[in-house]
Write an enzyme that holds these catalytic residues in place. Sequence first.
Site, mmCIF file in Angstrom:
data_model
loop_
_atom_site.group_PDB
_atom_site.id
_atom_site.type_symbol
_atom_site.label_atom_id
_atom_site.label_comp_id
_atom_site.label_asym_id
_atom_site.label_seq_id
_atom_site.Cartn_x
_atom_site.Cartn_y
_atom_site.Cartn_z
ATOM 1 N N GLU A 83 -10.039 7.233 4.734
ATOM 2 C CA GLU A 83 -9.023 6.609 5.595
ATOM 3 C C GLU A 83 -9.065 7.165 7.023
ATOM 4 O OE1 GLU A 83 -5.287 5.463 3.709
ATOM 5 O OE2 GLU A 83 -6.025 6.255 1.814
ATOM 6 N N ASP A 94 0.849 -1.188 0.000
ATOM 7 C CA ASP A 94 0.000 0.000 0.000
ATOM 8 C C ASP A 94 0.897 1.255 0.000
ATOM 9 O OD1 ASP A 94 -2.139 1.711 0.063
ATOM 10 O OD2 ASP A 94 -3.186 0.656 1.658
HETATM 11 C C1 BGC Z 1 -5.005 3.170 0.377
HETATM 12 C C2 BGC Z 1 -5.251 2.197 -0.733
HETATM 13 C C3 BGC Z 1 -5.031 2.848 -2.065
HETATM 14 C C4 BGC Z 1 -3.673 3.510 -2.114
HETATM 15 C C5 BGC Z 1 -3.392 4.237 -3.408
HETATM 16 C C6 BGC Z 1 -3.741 3.929 0.214
HETATM 17 O O1 BGC Z 1 -3.644 4.972 1.136
HETATM 18 O O2 BGC Z 1 -4.983 2.480 1.607
HETATM 19 O O3 BGC Z 1 -6.530 1.657 -0.635
HETATM 20 O O4 BGC Z 1 -5.168 1.901 -3.075
HETATM 21 O O5 BGC Z 1 -3.576 4.444 -1.079
HETATM 22 O O6 BGC Z 1 -4.047 5.442 -3.482
HETATM 23 C C1 BGC Z 2 -2.970 8.227 0.681
HETATM 24 C C2 BGC Z 2 -3.305 7.739 -0.690
HETATM 25 C C3 BGC Z 2 -3.788 8.874 -1.471
HETATM 26 C C4 BGC Z 2 -2.779 9.978 -1.444
HETATM 27 C C5 BGC Z 2 -3.291 11.167 -2.116
HETATM 28 C C6 BGC Z 2 -1.936 9.298 0.610
HETATM 29 O O1 BGC Z 2 -1.561 9.734 1.872
HETATM 30 O O2 BGC Z 2 -2.513 7.186 1.476
HETATM 31 O O3 BGC Z 2 -4.279 6.780 -0.674
HETATM 32 O O4 BGC Z 2 -4.056 8.456 -2.760
HETATM 33 O O5 BGC Z 2 -2.413 10.335 -0.136
HETATM 34 O O6 BGC Z 2 -2.395 12.223 -2.036
#
Ligand code: BGC
Ligand code: BGC
Length: 658
Positions: free
Chosen positions: A523, A323
Site C-alpha cells: 500500500e 475497505d
Molecule cells: C486493503 C485491501 C484489503 C484490506 C483488508 C486494505 O488496507 O486496501 O486490499 O483487502 O485492507 O486487509
Molecule cells: C491495512 C490492512 C492491513 C492491516 C494490517 C491496515 O492498516 O489497511 O490492509 O491488513 O493494516 O494490520
Amino acid sequence: MMTRSAVLAACCGLLLAGHAAISAADSVSTDSSRVQWPHVTSPVPADAATEQKIAEWLARMTLEQKVGQMVQAEIRDVTPEEVRKYHLGSILNGGGAFPGNNKHASVADWVKLADRFYDASMDTSGGALAIPVIWGTDAVHGHNNVIGATLFPHNIGLGATRNADLLQRIGEVTASEVAVTGIDWAFAPTVAVVRDDRWGRTYEGYSEDPEIVKAFAGRMVVGLQGTAATATFLDSNHVIATAKHFIGDGGTDQGVDRGDTLAPEQQLLDIHGQGYVSALNAGVQTVMASYNSWRGWKVHGQKYLLTNVLKKQMGFDGPVVSDWDGVDEVQACSKDKCAQAINAGIDIVMVPTQWKGFLQNTIAQVKDGTIPEARIDDAVARILRLKYRAHMFDKGRPSSRPLSGKSELVGAPAHREVARQAVRESLVLLKNKGGLLPLKRKSNVLVAGSGADSISKQTGGWTITWQGTENTNADFPGATSVLTGIRSVVGKAGGSVVYSADGEFTRKPDVAVVVFGEEPYAEGAGNLKALDYVSPGDADLQLLKKLRAAGVPVVSVFFSGRPLWINPELNASDAFVAAWLPGSEGAGIADVIFRNASGGVNHDFKGKLSYSWPKHSTQLALNRNDRDYEALFPYGFGLTYRDRDQLGPVPDQSAPME
Ligand code: BGC
Ligand code: BGC
C-alpha cells in the site's frame, strides 16, 4: 514544467474545494448522462425461492441484528462471544493477523478459531436467528497469511504470463488452501489498471492496460468461486471472491495511494471498469470499494458510483464491502460513524477496530432517520443472498467441511508445481547479450546479490505480514529461493555453486547470477516520488560493475513490484531478467535460465511485459497507447531464446526531476 495532471490537480482541487460545501452523498458527475455503463447479466441469477426466504428472514430480524450483519470486525479486536452478542455478520483477518497472534499458527489453529466464531454466530440461546458468520482474508497471491502456503507471483508477474487458463488454476489452488483453514472468502482479485507506477500497489495489478485485466479477472473469479450455474459454484472446494477496489484505484493522480482519480467518466469505464465487467460476468459475489476519490469525492461516499453505476446500471446484486476503515476516508466521517457510506451503497462495513461504536452509531442513525431502514434492508438482503449462494446455511461447522484441516493441501507439491509454472511464465527477458542465456548446467556459478537467498524479498508485500517485512527463510517451509533452485540443477550436473551475497570469490566463476531488487512493501508505504532504482549506497550497481571488471559475465535477476529505471544496471549486465515478485517457488527461475541436462533449452522465456518499461527516469506515467509513446521496452516486449538481442548501451544519466 508542470505535467498535465499537475495542472488539472491545481485547477480542479480548487473547484472541488468549493463544491465540497454542497452534498457529498449524491455527488453525480456532470457528464454521467453521456456514459453508458454496461448491464451485466450475472450467470448467478436471483431465484424466487431464495428471495422469498430472504424476505421472511428480514421480517424476523430486529434492527440490531440487521445492522450487526453489516458489520465486519477484525479477529484481533473481536471475540466469538462478541460476534454472538452483537450478531456480527462477518469477520476478517488483516495482513499480519493470526489466530492467537501467533505467526506460526497451524492449520488446526485456524480451523479451531473458525469453529469458535461460527458456533457463536449459530448460538440461538438469546433468541436470535442463526445466521452463519463469514470470514474474509486477503488471499491475494495464494493464502498468503498462512505459514507454508503456496505463494504465487504477485499479479504484475501473472500479467506477464498472458495465460488466462493458468490464472483460473491459480484461483482453484488458492481457494482450496483457503478452504483448508475454514475460511470462506478471499479479498481477491485486485482488478486495478495501474497508470502510474509510483503507486505502492502497482504489483497488485495485472497490467497498465485493461485488455489483460479484463481477460484475467473473470478467470480468477471462476478459479476461486467455481463455475457459475454448475455444481462447482461455491462448493466446498471454492470460496467467495471479491473484485477490488471499485473504482479507479490504479488511476490516482501521481500514483498516490488513496489519492484522487481525475479520469473522466468514460475513462473510468473504459480503463478502470473493465475488470468489473469481466468479474461480474463470471458471477463475482462481492465487490470492495476503493480508498481513492473520484474527482475529489471519496468513492466510499459516492452513491452515484456504488449504487447508480455498480448496482443499478451494471446489475450487481451482492454486497459491496468497504475497505479497511475506508469509511474514515469519507469527508465528515470517522472510523465509528459514517451514514454517508451506507447511504451511498456500502453493505458490509469493514470497521476492524471501532466496530462497536460503528454499530451503535448506525443503529442510532437509522432510528433518527439519517439512514433509511429500506437501505438497511437492502444491505442485509444482499448479505443473506450471498450467504445462501455460498451454502453457508448448510455447510456446517468449518471443521466439518470436506477440505478443512487437510494441512497436507497447504503448500502441496501439486500446488507448488502450479506456482512454479507461473514463475517460469512470468519471467521477462529484457537483455541477453551474445546469447549468454541459457546457461550450461555444468558451470562454475557465482550466485550473489541480496535477493539470491531471500524468500522475503521474492515474495514481497502481503506475505505473512501486511508489509511482507520481518520474515526470514525459516518462515517459508517448503519454499525455494533462487539459490536453492540453482544449487539443485547445477549440483546434479556436476557444476559448482559459490554463494556470496556481496559477490566475493576466490576462483573466478564462469558466470555470476546476481539477484537484487526492491525490499517488500504494501500500500502507501510503497509510494514513490521517482522511479529510479536505487539500492542503499548503490551497492547493487557497484556489485555488477565489480564482477564485470573482473571479466565475469553477469546475469541480473531483478525483483520488483513495478518497472523501474534501471539503465545503469542494464548496462552493467550481460543478461537481465525482470522476475517481479515471484513468490515461494524461486526454483522456477533456474528452470528457465539453465539449459536442460542434455544441453538444450529447458524452458524458454514466455513472459511479455504487461507494463511499459521506462527509458527515462522522468517517465512516471508511461502506458501503452500514449501519445508520443517512448518506452525502453514497450508493452508486450519480452525476448525468447530464438531472438538475437540487439540492445546496446542505454543512456544511463538519471535526468533530474523537473
Ligand atoms: C486493503 C485491501 C484489503 C484490506 C483488508 C486494505 O488496507 O486496501 O486490499 O483487502 O485492507 O486487509
Ligand atoms: C491495512 C490492512 C492491513 C492491516 C494490517 C491496515 O492498516 O489497511 O490492509 O491488513 O493494516 O494490520
